[in-house]
Motif scaffolding. Structure first.
Motif, PDB file in Angstrom:
ATOM      1  N   ILE A  95       0.835  -1.193   0.000  1.00 39.78           N
ATOM      2  CA  ILE A  95       0.000   0.000   0.000  1.00 39.78           C
ATOM      3  C   ILE A  95       0.878   1.255   0.000  1.00 39.78           C
ATOM      4  O   ILE A  95       1.718   1.443   0.886  1.00 39.78           O
ATOM      5  CB  ILE A  95      -0.953   0.017   1.208  1.00 39.78           C
ATOM      6  CG1 ILE A  95      -1.816  -1.252   1.242  1.00 39.78           C
ATOM      7  CG2 ILE A  95      -1.830   1.269   1.177  1.00 39.78           C
ATOM      8  CD1 ILE A  95      -2.701  -1.440   0.018  1.00 39.78           C
ATOM      9  N   ASP A  96       0.670   2.127  -0.979  1.00 43.04           N
ATOM     10  CA  ASP A  96       1.472   3.342  -1.115  1.00 43.04           C
ATOM     11  C   ASP A  96       0.854   4.551  -0.422  1.00 43.04           C
ATOM     12  O   ASP A  96       1.563   5.511  -0.106  1.00 43.04           O
ATOM     13  CB  ASP A  96       1.649   3.684  -2.599  1.00 43.04           C
ATOM     14  CG  ASP A  96       2.320   2.568  -3.369  1.00 43.04           C
ATOM     15  OD1 ASP A  96       3.492   2.274  -3.067  1.00 43.04           O
ATOM     16  OD2 ASP A  96       1.675   1.990  -4.263  1.00 43.04           O
ATOM     17  N   TYR A  97      -0.451   4.495  -0.174  1.00 41.50           N
ATOM     18  CA  TYR A  97      -1.143   5.701   0.288  1.00 41.50           C
ATOM     19  C   TYR A  97      -2.471   5.303   0.942  1.00 41.50           C
ATOM     20  O   TYR A  97      -3.137   4.354   0.487  1.00 41.50           O
ATOM     21  CB  TYR A  97      -1.406   6.611  -0.906  1.00 41.50           C
ATOM     22  CG  TYR A  97      -2.269   7.819  -0.626  1.00 41.50           C
ATOM     23  CD1 TYR A  97      -1.725   8.985  -0.105  1.00 41.50           C
ATOM     24  CD2 TYR A  97      -3.629   7.789  -0.902  1.00 41.50           C
ATOM     25  CE1 TYR A  97      -2.521  10.110   0.140  1.00 41.50           C
ATOM     26  CE2 TYR A  97      -4.428   8.905  -0.671  1.00 41.50           C
ATOM     27  CZ  TYR A  97      -3.870  10.054  -0.147  1.00 41.50           C
ATOM     28  OH  TYR A  97      -4.660  11.146   0.097  1.00 41.50           O
ATOM     29  N   THR A  98      -2.845   6.011   1.993  1.00 39.95           N
ATOM     30  CA  THR A  98      -4.160   5.800   2.614  1.00 39.95           C
ATOM     31  C   THR A  98      -4.804   7.152   2.898  1.00 39.95           C
ATOM     32  O   THR A  98      -4.115   8.142   3.148  1.00 39.95           O
ATOM     33  CB  THR A  98      -4.065   5.007   3.930  1.00 39.95           C
ATOM     34  OG1 THR A  98      -3.317   5.769   4.890  1.00 39.95           O
ATOM     35  CG2 THR A  98      -3.417   3.647   3.717  1.00 39.95           C
ATOM     36  N   LEU A  99      -6.131   7.167   2.875  1.00 38.18           N
ATOM     37  CA  LEU A  99      -6.884   8.381   3.174  1.00 38.18           C
ATOM     38  C   LEU A  99      -8.180   7.995   3.875  1.00 38.18           C
ATOM     39  O   LEU A  99      -8.931   7.147   3.386  1.00 38.18           O
ATOM     40  CB  LEU A  99      -7.191   9.154   1.896  1.00 38.18           C
ATOM     41  CG  LEU A  99      -8.023  10.433   2.058  1.00 38.18           C
ATOM     42  CD1 LEU A  99      -7.296  11.454   2.932  1.00 38.18           C
ATOM     43  CD2 LEU A  99      -8.351  11.026   0.689  1.00 38.18           C
ATOM     44  N   SER A 100      -8.442   8.627   5.022  1.00 40.40           N
ATOM     45  CA  SER A 100      -9.686   8.401   5.760  1.00 40.40           C
ATOM     46  C   SER A 100     -10.671   9.512   5.457  1.00 40.40           C
ATOM     47  O   SER A 100     -10.351  10.704   5.584  1.00 40.40           O
ATOM     48  CB  SER A 100      -9.404   8.358   7.264  1.00 40.40           C
ATOM     49  OG  SER A 100     -10.623   8.429   7.988  1.00 40.40           O
ATOM     50  N   GLY A 101     -11.885   9.110   5.074  1.00 41.45           N
ATOM     51  CA  GLY A 101     -12.931  10.087   4.835  1.00 41.45           C
ATOM     52  C   GLY A 101     -13.321  10.847   6.084  1.00 41.45           C
ATOM     53  O   GLY A 101     -13.901  11.937   6.003  1.00 41.45           O
ATOM     54  N   ALA A 102     -12.998  10.290   7.251  1.00 45.38           N
ATOM     55  CA  ALA A 102     -13.307  10.962   8.513  1.00 45.38           C
ATOM     56  C   ALA A 102     -12.512  12.259   8.666  1.00 45.38           C
ATOM     57  O   ALA A 102     -12.871  13.117   9.475  1.00 45.38           O
ATOM     58  CB  ALA A 102     -13.016  10.029   9.686  1.00 45.38           C
ATOM     59  N   ASP A 103     -11.440  12.392   7.888  1.00 47.79           N
ATOM     60  CA  ASP A 103     -10.599  13.590   7.959  1.00 47.79           C
ATOM     61  C   ASP A 103     -10.990  14.649   6.934  1.00 47.79           C
ATOM     62  O   ASP A 103     -10.317  15.676   6.812  1.00 47.79           O
ATOM     63  CB  ASP A 103      -9.129  13.208   7.752  1.00 47.79           C
ATOM     64  CG  ASP A 103      -8.616  12.296   8.849  1.00 47.79           C
ATOM     65  OD1 ASP A 103      -9.074  12.430   9.995  1.00 47.79           O
ATOM     66  OD2 ASP A 103      -7.763  11.435   8.551  1.00 47.79           O
ATOM     67  N   LEU A 104     -12.077  14.391   6.199  1.00 49.94           N
ATOM     68  CA  LEU A 104     -12.515  15.309   5.148  1.00 49.94           C
ATOM     69  C   LEU A 104     -13.860  15.926   5.498  1.00 49.94           C
ATOM     70  O   LEU A 104     -14.652  15.338   6.239  1.00 49.94           O
ATOM     71  CB  LEU A 104     -12.620  14.559   3.817  1.00 49.94           C
ATOM     72  CG  LEU A 104     -11.316  13.950   3.278  1.00 49.94           C
ATOM     73  CD1 LEU A 104     -11.601  13.120   2.040  1.00 49.94           C
ATOM     74  CD2 LEU A 104     -10.300  15.033   2.968  1.00 49.94           C
ATOM     75  N   PRO A 105     -14.164  17.094   4.949  1.00 52.04           N
ATOM     76  CA  PRO A 105     -15.423  17.765   5.287  1.00 52.04           C
ATOM     77  C   PRO A 105     -16.653  17.164   4.627  1.00 52.04           C
ATOM     78  O   PRO A 105     -17.781  17.406   5.069  1.00 52.04           O
ATOM     79  CB  PRO A 105     -15.200  19.206   4.794  1.00 52.04           C
ATOM     80  CG  PRO A 105     -14.180  19.080   3.708  1.00 52.04           C
ATOM     81  CD  PRO A 105     -13.278  17.954   4.135  1.00 52.04           C
ATOM     82  N   ARG A 106     -16.460  16.380   3.563  1.00 48.01           N
ATOM     83  CA  ARG A 106     -17.600  15.779   2.871  1.00 48.01           C
ATOM     84  C   ARG A 106     -17.340  14.295   2.644  1.00 48.01           C
ATOM     85  O   ARG A 106     -16.208  13.892   2.359  1.00 48.01           O
ATOM     86  CB  ARG A 106     -17.868  16.472   1.524  1.00 48.01           C
ATOM     87  CG  ARG A 106     -18.204  17.948   1.672  1.00 48.01           C
ATOM     88  CD  ARG A 106     -18.674  18.557   0.357  1.00 48.01           C
ATOM     89  NE  ARG A 106     -17.698  18.429  -0.715  1.00 48.01           N
ATOM     90  CZ  ARG A 106     -16.649  19.254  -0.872  1.00 48.01           C
ATOM     91  NH1 ARG A 106     -16.438  20.234  -0.016  1.00 48.01           N
ATOM     92  NH2 ARG A 106     -15.816  19.089  -1.889  1.00 48.01           N
ATOM     93  N   SER A 107     -18.389  13.494   2.786  1.00 44.93           N
ATOM     94  CA  SER A 107     -18.272  12.038   2.697  1.00 44.93           C
ATOM     95  C   SER A 107     -18.857  11.514   1.379  1.00 44.93           C
ATOM     96  O   SER A 107     -19.570  12.226   0.674  1.00 44.93           O
ATOM     97  CB  SER A 107     -19.013  11.384   3.875  1.00 44.93           C
ATOM     98  OG  SER A 107     -18.534  11.859   5.111  1.00 44.93           O
ATOM     99  N   LYS A 108     -18.530  10.266   1.056  1.00 43.50           N
ATOM    100  CA  LYS A 108     -19.168   9.598  -0.072  1.00 43.50           C
ATOM    101  C   LYS A 108     -20.700   9.684   0.126  1.00 43.50           C
ATOM    102  O   LYS A 108     -21.150   9.541   1.252  1.00 43.50           O
ATOM    103  CB  LYS A 108     -18.754   8.123  -0.134  1.00 43.50           C
ATOM    104  CG  LYS A 108     -17.245   7.895  -0.276  1.00 43.50           C
ATOM    105  CD  LYS A 108     -16.917   6.405  -0.187  1.00 43.50           C
ATOM    106  CE  LYS A 108     -15.425   6.149  -0.182  1.00 43.50           C
ATOM    107  NZ  LYS A 108     -15.076   4.706  -0.066  1.00 43.50           N
ATOM    108  N   PRO A 109     -21.480   9.957  -0.900  1.00 44.76           N
ATOM    109  CA  PRO A 109     -21.188   9.879  -2.342  1.00 44.76           C
ATOM    110  C   PRO A 109     -20.496  11.095  -2.953  1.00 44.76           C
ATOM    111  O   PRO A 109     -20.319  11.145  -4.157  1.00 44.76           O
ATOM    112  CB  PRO A 109     -22.580   9.704  -2.955  1.00 44.76           C
ATOM    113  CG  PRO A 109     -23.487  10.439  -2.035  1.00 44.76           C
ATOM    114  CD  PRO A 109     -22.913  10.180  -0.649  1.00 44.76           C
TER     115      PRO A 109
END
Length: 212
Positions: free
Chosen positions: A126-140
């Motif tokens: 794995i080269d990179y990870t990103l948590s949506g919990a750290d962003l202001p908007r979630s999927k979708p």
């Protein structure tokens, strides 16, 4: 030319959705609440904020989402190695052998992503990870995938995204990438917006090979 593959975590790399469903059923029963399993299944792929709001809505009495969150047990860590999907090592090894950049972009907390990688032994690939919990908007919303592609200096045309949930597929398509859905028939998920549907991770690899 494809140079990057991004994975959702839950339901794709690890078969955790049913495990979470069992925890939800037990949680409601422990608090003498009745929540239909079909309604609990709809939480699959939800952002955490929407997840807690949905649980509060299913409560028999008025309750705040933050109260439900505080009540939810944090003990009993996930045994991600036991939950890893078949062929995950095979797939990741072959992606790296072909020189592709591999990342994880998940709604899960970063601590859970890290625990999953360590327990399943996939960290070296794995080269990179990103948590949506750290962003202001979630999927979708496509923000998580656009952020990942920007960080990896790649474009939607060069990226394949592996998803399973309806909101995840919507986010990946809105980001402009080619989307392969790992087939999921145990939950009420519409995967029709994906560019392709794979039966398992070995099938994911076969479909990626066709695009390389």
């Amino acid at each position: 030319m494809i140079n990057t593959v991004l994975f959702d975590m839950d339901g794709v790399l690890v078969d955790s959705e049913v495990f979470y469903l069992v925890r939800l059923v037990d949680f409601f029963r422990e608090h003498h609440q009745h929540a239909p399993i079909d309604e609990l299944k709809k939480t699959c792929g939800m952002s955490m904020d929407l997840f807690w709001c949905t649980l509060a809505d299913l409560w028999d009495t008025d309750i705040e989402p933050e109260t439900v969150k505080a009540m939810f047990p944090i003990e009993g860590e996930n045994d991600y190695d036991d939950l890893k999907n078949p062929h995950v090592h095979y797939l990741l090894k072959h992606l790296k052998a072909r020189g592709l950049t591999v990342g994880i972009a998940s709604a899960s907390e970063q601590v859970e992503i890290d625990a999953m990688m360590e327990q399943t032994g996939i960290t070296p690939w794995i080269d990179y990870t990103l948590s949506g919990a750290d962003l202001p908007r979630s999927k979708p919303d496509p923000l998580i995938y656009r952020t990942a592609m920007q960080a990896l200096h790649t474009t939607p045309e060069q990226t394949i995204i592996i998803e399973d949930s309806q909101v995840g597929i919507q986010a990946a398509k809105a980001a402009g990438a080619y989307v392969i859905a790992k087939r999921e028939e145990r939950f009420p998920i519409d995967q029709s917006a994906a560019d392709a549907i794979a039966d398992d991770l070995m099938d994911v690899w076969l479909k990626i090979e066709e695009l390389l």
